[in-house]
Scaffold this motif. Structure first.
Motif, PDB file in Angstrom:
ATOM      1  N   VAL A 117     -17.838 -22.349 -16.057  1.00 43.25           N
ATOM      2  CA  VAL A 117     -19.087 -22.535 -15.311  1.00 43.25           C
ATOM      3  C   VAL A 117     -19.872 -23.643 -15.992  1.00 43.25           C
ATOM      4  CG1 VAL A 117     -21.266 -21.514 -14.571  1.00 43.25           C
ATOM      5  CG2 VAL A 117     -19.185 -20.115 -14.584  1.00 43.25           C
ATOM      6  N   PRO A 128     -14.406 -17.187  -8.782  1.00 44.95           N
ATOM      7  CA  PRO A 128     -13.669 -18.455  -8.865  1.00 44.95           C
ATOM      8  C   PRO A 128     -13.379 -18.847 -10.308  1.00 44.95           C
ATOM      9  CG  PRO A 128     -15.955 -18.830  -8.243  1.00 44.95           C
ATOM     10  CD  PRO A 128     -15.736 -17.354  -8.163  1.00 44.95           C
ATOM     11  N   HIS A 156     -20.238 -13.886 -13.017  1.00 42.53           N
ATOM     12  CA  HIS A 156     -18.787 -13.918 -12.848  1.00 42.53           C
ATOM     13  C   HIS A 156     -18.103 -12.934 -13.794  1.00 42.53           C
ATOM     14  CE1 HIS A 156     -19.304 -16.968 -10.045  1.00 42.53           C
ATOM     15  NE2 HIS A 156     -18.832 -18.019 -10.676  1.00 42.53           N
ATOM     16  N   THR A 183     -16.582 -23.049 -11.539  1.00 35.69           N
ATOM     17  CA  THR A 183     -17.817 -23.116 -10.757  1.00 35.69           C
ATOM     18  C   THR A 183     -18.652 -24.273 -11.262  1.00 35.69           C
ATOM     19  OG1 THR A 183     -17.820 -20.717 -10.433  1.00 35.69           O
ATOM     20  CG2 THR A 183     -19.888 -21.895 -10.025  1.00 35.69           C
TER      21      THR A 183
END
Length: 341
Positions: free
Chosen positions: A167, A326, A315, A329
């Protein structure tokens, strides 16, 4: 009677005492304090009040050894000496603690070997997950992250390959965007002033992106000065004075590795009588409040630090709940035009 009083005063409060005080079973008290399983909100509040009144502290390690899920998340950051990673930590804490998880923090000081040792130590406590803003990862660190039997979120950067989830933003893309913006404003002679670039690989990526972006519009980056040590406002002031004194060709615009350095550059310009942006344009990175509080707000890129922490925690919690967030990100950056370029 005296012996009983002494025993009561010195013995550590137990879960059974908390349960009796709250009028619930030990199982219910345990679930309420762990925030694990179906417990009514008024019952949980009653148990928590009883625990506080009795000064009860649960033995988390014993619970983990007995097979209970850990409520701790290992977090490794490279620094807390500036507000950047403090903001990331705030985003993490806000999201994790809402679900009853708690970050356990280690600081790597941008040292890959220290990061490796911290990772081993944190993983030995069997945390629920890991969040790491990596330094230059060693082969051992890569192996540990890849083999970790728990959710791992690598934060701040999405350009590098991650072991599990990532991320962050594209630092190369941020540098490229700033190059295009400044070139679009008509500048053609550029310099770069940075800090500790041999350890901060994300700053290196921004420099590479800035150089690539200038090349795409037919401009070559001029002087590059990278000073040793962590970024500070004084280092930025000292560095700009040196850069301008040593520059082969006086730059029209200087891109700094971050806002701390750029604010120091603004202070040098003020002291030296250099008009900004008429005589020299300045641009930074991070979108810090100090840069926006200057008499002329700094031209910079907001790195969405707190949001990165919040999304990373989201997440991780999603994965712990059986979800499939995912792998990568990109929270994206935001260019702040400011008034210094």
């Amino acid at each position: 009677m005296d012996d009983d009083r002494q025993d009561t005063q010195t013995r550590r409060p137990t879960l059974s005492q908390v349960a009796r005080a709250a009028g619930v079973s030990e199982i219910t008290a345990s679930r309420a304090l762990r925030r694990d399983g179906p417990v009514a909100s008024d019952t949980r509040e009653r148990v928590e009040r009883a625990a506080i009144a009795l000064n009860y502290v649960p033995n988390r390690l014993a619970g983990t050894l007995a097979g209970a899920a850990s409520r701790q998340v290992g977090v490794i950051l490279p620094s807390l000496s500036n507000i950047v990673f403090a903001d990331v930590l705030k985003g993490l804490e806000d999201r994790l603690e809402g679900d009853g998880y708690h970050p356990i923090l280690g600081i790597s000081n941008y040292d890959p070997l220290r990061e490796e040792r911290l990772l081993r130590d944190l993983m030995s406590w069997r945390p629920a997950g890991l969040v790491i803003a990596p330094a230059r990862k060693t082969d051992v660190t890569r192996g540990l992250l890849t083999a970790a039997d728990l959710p791992v979120v690598e934060i701040m950067d999405v350009d590098a390959e991650s072991a599990d989830m990532a991320v962050g933003i594209s630092h190369r893309g941020a540098g490229r965007a700033m190059a295009h913006y400044l070139a679009g404003r008509g500048y053609r002679r550029f310099a770069y002033l940075g800090h500790g670039i041999e350890t901060d690989f994300r700053a290196t990526q921004r420099l590479d992106g800035f150089r690539d972006g200038l090349s795409e519009v037919g401009v070559t980056l001029g002087d590059v000065l990278c000073l040793p040590g962590p970024s500070t406002v004084p280092l930025g002031r000292e560095g700009l004075a040196r850069l301008l004194a040593e520059a082969k060709t006086p730059p029209e615009a200087v891109f700094f590795s971050n806002d701390d350095m750029a604010v120091g550059g603004a202070f040098h310009c003020q002291a030296a009588g250099i008009a900004v942006p008429e005589d020299l344009a300045l641009a930074g990175f991070n979108g810090l409040s100090i840069g926006q509080a200057l008499p002329k707000p700094l031209t910079t890129i907001a790195s969405q630090r707190e949001h990165i922490g919040f999304v990373a925690a989201t997440h991780l919690l999603d994965r712990l709940a059986g979800g499939n967030p995912p792998r990568v990100t990109n929270v994206d950056f935001r260019l702040i035009p400011g008034a210094t370029a």
